[in-house]
Design an enzyme around this catalytic site. Structure first.
Site, mmCIF file in Angstrom:
data_model
loop_
_atom_site.group_PDB
_atom_site.id
_atom_site.type_symbol
_atom_site.label_atom_id
_atom_site.label_comp_id
_atom_site.label_asym_id
_atom_site.label_seq_id
_atom_site.Cartn_x
_atom_site.Cartn_y
_atom_site.Cartn_z
ATOM 1 N N ASN A 18 17.106 25.085 71.942
ATOM 2 C CA ASN A 18 16.875 24.731 73.334
ATOM 3 C C ASN A 18 15.886 25.730 73.912
ATOM 4 O O ASN A 18 15.382 26.622 73.229
ATOM 5 C CB ASN A 18 18.202 24.734 74.105
ATOM 6 C CG ASN A 18 18.103 23.948 75.383
ATOM 7 O OD1 ASN A 18 17.178 23.169 75.564
ATOM 8 N ND2 ASN A 18 19.039 24.174 76.292
ATOM 9 N N ASP B 283 17.245 20.582 72.924
ATOM 10 C CA ASP B 283 16.084 19.940 72.329
ATOM 11 C C ASP B 283 16.488 19.307 71.017
ATOM 12 O O ASP B 283 16.002 18.251 70.631
ATOM 13 C CB ASP B 283 14.995 20.978 72.040
ATOM 14 C CG ASP B 283 14.099 21.190 73.239
ATOM 15 O OD1 ASP B 283 13.205 22.026 73.162
ATOM 16 O OD2 ASP B 283 14.324 20.511 74.256
#
Lengths: 660, 296
Positions: free
Chosen positions: B202, B192
């Site tokens: 993430n 992310d």
């Protein structure tokens, strides 16, 4: 004979081998070294030392018969390495001239050695240097002078011959083993040009050629150099007694012996500007301490000095002013060795002076320099601190327990600001002897209403369980991410790491340095050992009152230590929050030079020199690292310690030079 | 794309106004829900899988867009209209770069996938999907272990797509990662956001997998576009802006029982082997260097 093979067994024996010095504190015993003839070219004798071994001192060790000694070759080894360093751009120069030069004529040896042994024994007698050694030295000097003259004529790189001449004379005069320390000197060559101030008197014509390669740092275990430095020193002070062997390369003077001299100098205003004098005294007494405070005080004193400076008629402003600043700096060094922040500031100032356009009138130049100094202080210290504080308070949450060690100005500001923002937290101040710097911080924090806990460093593992964040200050951060700060910081960081507590080191970017240091020994500052022996306000605990009379007792008061980058979670600087691995990017980004050659030396790994060349390209920096490593394992170890991992991105190309 | 459209439609007459408008628009993007924007903007704008207000890659992308677009200093000397068109150009270029990033990453990762290897993937990442797609089309023989990725069940979605490509897939429940780690050769995850320390943020579960892989000496490769580099520096798991996702256990949760609904975790850099980005194959410590160059 392959000398390279033999030493490992001796290293494995734990260093009891006669030709190696015992680790720890030893007194000078009777010298039992016979004449040592320098061997045939065998450049790797020094290679025999394992990383754990400490190179032997200049003075003779309690060593049994000399037949066990290898007719060793540290002179050629170190001369090879001197070659490496000096001939970085000059490979055309041959080895044979230097090898022969490095190896003195054998007949000269035995006598000088014996005489020298006595003279080094005399070193250990307190204070004064005997007259006798000088005479014998002078005799040997005559022989060396002729060689040196021939050498200087032949050499292109003018700087190194004189360095090597003095090195050679010391090499020849001392044991061949002891040449390792001159090797150390050469090998430990990373430092700011500030240290070169000591040698400016010696080698003025070579100043320009010294631009790229930093000067060797003054190593105080070389008696020859120390004597020379003494002659040039502004203030005379006597060396401390009972010095610790391991730290002989660092200066240590008996505290307070320079005061009578200083007082007499006070009334000679042309020698020393009064502001500089005042600042020097404040350093000496410990009134001003802490990287930022010392740097600011020094810069302000220089500002006053520049203000009052009037240029003599025939001189050029740049040169004269630089020389004056250098003399002030040497004075300050004698009051107290420079901190890295001060070194960087001086480098900046000298840079600005040399960059002054020649067309400027004297008053314009002075005004410009003063505004430069003001700008430096403002941008790099005051505003930088504000930026650091603004970043750091984002990492403080409510109900945090923050730990700090000693007294760092920027950490105090952080706590202050966090309190103003209304965050709820409490502080643990960890302190240590002999200076108890944490007490000042404690007083100020409590006065502001922050709830604090105070403890000594021996309880840090006990208190660490409750702690959520550790904030530490730093005297400097080196290029491999190691933090150079007050002694005790490393222990606190290590304990924090063991408990999984994040360690945040707050340091302004101007304190960063391109040097790499692997241990706390090769560069440090020795404080006054009497401070350890005395326990203030409790005379019943003065068991160490007469420590100086006891030959077997040496007191060591180290001022700094290094914290490996593994223990540092984050570095908070005016460039933002960075991982410790990003320091080289900042250092390189802030220097003016486009092509920087840094020589990294390792005290315990002789013959491993890494040369880091950094080229600035349009896309950023590329660093090529050439290592003259003797073995792949060491090479990897070297890379690892310098850069943190063998595959760091900073290294785009790695060239391994052939063995010498 | 959306921000480039903002530039185009802006009626500002000075650079400062334009910057302010851009800033407002990017803040809006970060905060508001997707419904406010046209569908055409959404797919072309590179966002994380879960478009939510706390998306790190979104804010990182916006910041980078702002930097990228407003960075040129020589714009000051030109006439404003020329400068504006220049900005639009750069804005669109940024969009192109972001789209092409995935292709670059896929190309770079081909060297890491060898025949007969077993890859562990976690959650649904379009970048990782692209990587595996390219590997499959290059006729490499490998198999994929895919975690379930609760609570989103994104893992099931991923395995669906992989099976459609003809890659042998095996689905694991999240707890079976350590059990299967022996047979795994490498771990591929997306991100992310990539933070300044070199770690990644993430989907929840990534940290666990990275820990297990590290202790068993398996490499962990992160495939992330460079616009995901963010100027964050979390010290621990709780040091990020929280992002929650409700978890459906199938049975109602009894009262008095708390549920950890955090959707993201932070993986420190020491557990990651390499970052595969469109800037090249990088080690985690390089992220900070890149950020310094970009922002300073």
């Amino acid at each position: 004979m392959d000398i390279r093979r033999a030493p490992p067994s001796r290293a494995a024996s734990g260093g009891v081998e006669p030709r190696f010095r015992q680790v720890g504190f030893v007194t000078a015993a009777e010298p039992a070294r016979g004449p040592v003839a320098p061997a045939a070219a065998s450049p790797t004798a020094s290679d025999g030392l394992s990383p754990v071994m400490i190179p032997p001192p200049l003075i003779p060790v309690p060593a049994p018969a000399s037949e066990s000694l290898m007719p060793s070759s540290p002179p050629p080894a170190s001369s090879y390495l001197l070659e490496v360093v000096s001939d970085l751009d000059d490979y055309a120069d041959d080895d044979d001239i230097d090898v022969s030069w490095a190896r003195p004529p054998p007949p000269a040896l035995p006598e000088p050695n014996k005489r020298d042994l006595t003279e080094t024994k005399n070193e250990h007698a307190p204070t004064s240097v005997a007259q006798k050694p000088k005479l014998s030295k002078a005799e040997r000097r005559a022989i060396q002078e002729s060689q040196r003259a021939a050498k200087a004529a032949a050499k292109e790189a003018g700087l190194k011959p004189t360095a090597m001449a003095s090195d050679a004379s010391t090499k020849i005069s001392k044991q061949p083993k002891t040449a390792k320390t001159s090797l150390k000197k050469v090998v430990n060559q990373v430092n700011p040009p500030v240290a070169s101030d000591k040698k400016t008197g010696e080698r003025p014509p070579d100043k320009d050629r010294k631009k790229d390669i930093p000067q060797p740092r003054m190593q105080f275990d070389d008696a020859h150099r120390v004597v020379k430095a003494k002659k040039r020193s502004v203030v005379s002070q006597s060396e401390a007694r009972n010095r610790v062997e391991l730290f002989r390369h660092l200066p240590q003077y008996a505290h307070g012996t320079q005061l009578p001299d200083l007082e007499s100098k006070f009334l000679q205003p042309d020698l020393m500007h009064p502001s500089v004098y005042k600042v020097g005294l404040q350093y000496l007494s410990g009134d001003i301490s802490g990287g930022n405070a010392r740097c600011i005080a020094m810069l302000l004193a220089f500002r006053d000095a520049i203000n009052d400076y009037s240029m003599p008629a025939e001189k050029i402003l740049n040169r004269d002013l630089t020389a004056k600043i250098s003399s002030y700096v040497s004075f300050l060094i004698e009051c107290r060795p420079l901190s890295i922040s001060m070194g960087n500031a001086i480098r900046f100032l000298k840079n600005r002076i040399t960059k002054l356009p020649l067309a400027l009138s004297e008053s314009e130049a002075k005004v410009s320099l003063q505004s430069d100094i003001d700008r430096f202080i403002n941008e790099k210290i005051i505003v930088a601190d504000k930026v650091i504080v603004s970043h750091a308070v984002t990492k403080i949450r409510d109900d945090d327990v923050l730990l700090t060690f000693g007294s760092a100005s920027v950490v105090e500001m952080i706590f202050d600001h966090a309190r103003e923002l209304g965050k709820k937290f409490r502080v643990v101040v960890v302190d240590s002897r002999p200076n108890h710097e944490g007490q000042r911080l404690l007083r100020r924090l409590v006065a502001k209403g922050i709830s604090c806990t105070y403890t000594h460093i021996n309880a840090v593992s006990y208190i660490m369980q409750e702690v959520t964040r550790v904030f530490l200050g730093a005297s400097s951060v080196l290029s491999n991410g190691t933090v150079y700060s007050r002694v005790g910081t490393a222990s606190v960081a290590m304990v924090a790491h063991a408990f999984g507590v994040p360690v945040l080191v707050c340091c302004e970017a101007y304190k960063f340095h391109e040097r790499v240091q692997l241990d706390s020994i090769c560069f440090n500052e020795l404080g006054d050992p009497d401070a350890i022996s005395r326990v203030p306000r409790d005379e019943s605990l003065s068991h160490l009152k007469n420590w100086a009379e006891n030959e077997n007792l040496h007191l060591l008061n180290l001022k700094y230590d290094i914290t490996p980058s593994d223990y540092v979670s984050m570095l908070i600087t005016d460039y933002g929050m960075l991982p410790p691995t990003s320091v080289p990017v900042i250092v390189i980004g802030s220097t003016d030079v486009d092509h920087l050659i840094i020589v990294v030396g390792f005290k315990f790994l002789p013959a491993r020199i890494a040369v880091l060349t950094v080229h600035r390209t349009g896309h950023g920096t590329r660093a090529h690292m050439c290592t003259y490593a003797k073995s792949k394992a060491v090479y990897q170890q070297l890379m690892f310690s310098v850069f943190g991992s063998p595959s760091e991105n900073s290294i785009f190309g790695i060239r391994r030079m052939a063995d010498w | 794309m959306a921000l480039a459209a903002v530039i185009r439609s802006s009626r500002a007459t000075t650079m400062m106004e334009l910057e302010i408008e851009l800033k407002k628009a990017s803040d809006k993007l970060k905060v508001d829900s997707p419904d406010d924007f046209t569908c055409s903007a959404a797919p072309s704008f590179p966002v994380a899988v879960s478009w939510d207000a706390t998306s790190i890659s979104l804010s990182a992308a916006c910041d980078l867009f702002m930097r990228f677009v407003t960075r040129t200093s020589h714009l000051e000397h030109e006439k404003f209209d020329a400068a504006k068109s220049r900005l639009i150009e750069r804005g669109e270029k940024f969009g192109e770069i972001s789209l092409k990033a995935r292709k670059t990453i896929a190309m770079l990762s081909q060297d890491f996938i060898h025949d007969g290897c077993t890859i562990l993937v976690h959650g649904y990442s379009r970048v990782v999907l692209e990587v595996l797609k390219l590997a499959a089309s290059n006729r490499k023989l490998f198999r994929v272990l895919c975690t379930e990725g609760r609570p989103d069940r994104t893992g099931l979605r991923m395995s669906n797509e992989l099976a459609a490509l003809g890659i042998p897939v095996k689905v694991l429940i999240d707890s079976a990662v350590a059990y299967s780690m022996d047979e795994v050769d490498m771990v591929f995850v997306g991100a992310d956001g990539v933070v300044e320390s070199g770690g990644i943020i993430n989907m929840m579960g990534t940290y666990q997998i990275a820990l297990v892989a590290h202790s068993m000496n398996k490499p962990v490769y992160v495939a992330a576009e460079s616009y995901k580099f963010a100027r964050l520096y979390p010290l621990d798991q709780k040091d990020m802006t929280p992002a929650h996702r409700p978890i459906d256990f199938g049975v109602p949760v009894p009262t008095g029982v708390e549920v950890e609904t955090s959707a993201r975790d932070y993986t420190p850099p020491q557990y990651l082997t390499l970052l595969l980005t469109d800037l090249g194959v990088l080690t985690p410590s390089v992220v900070s260097d890149e950020l310094i160059q970009l922002y300073l």
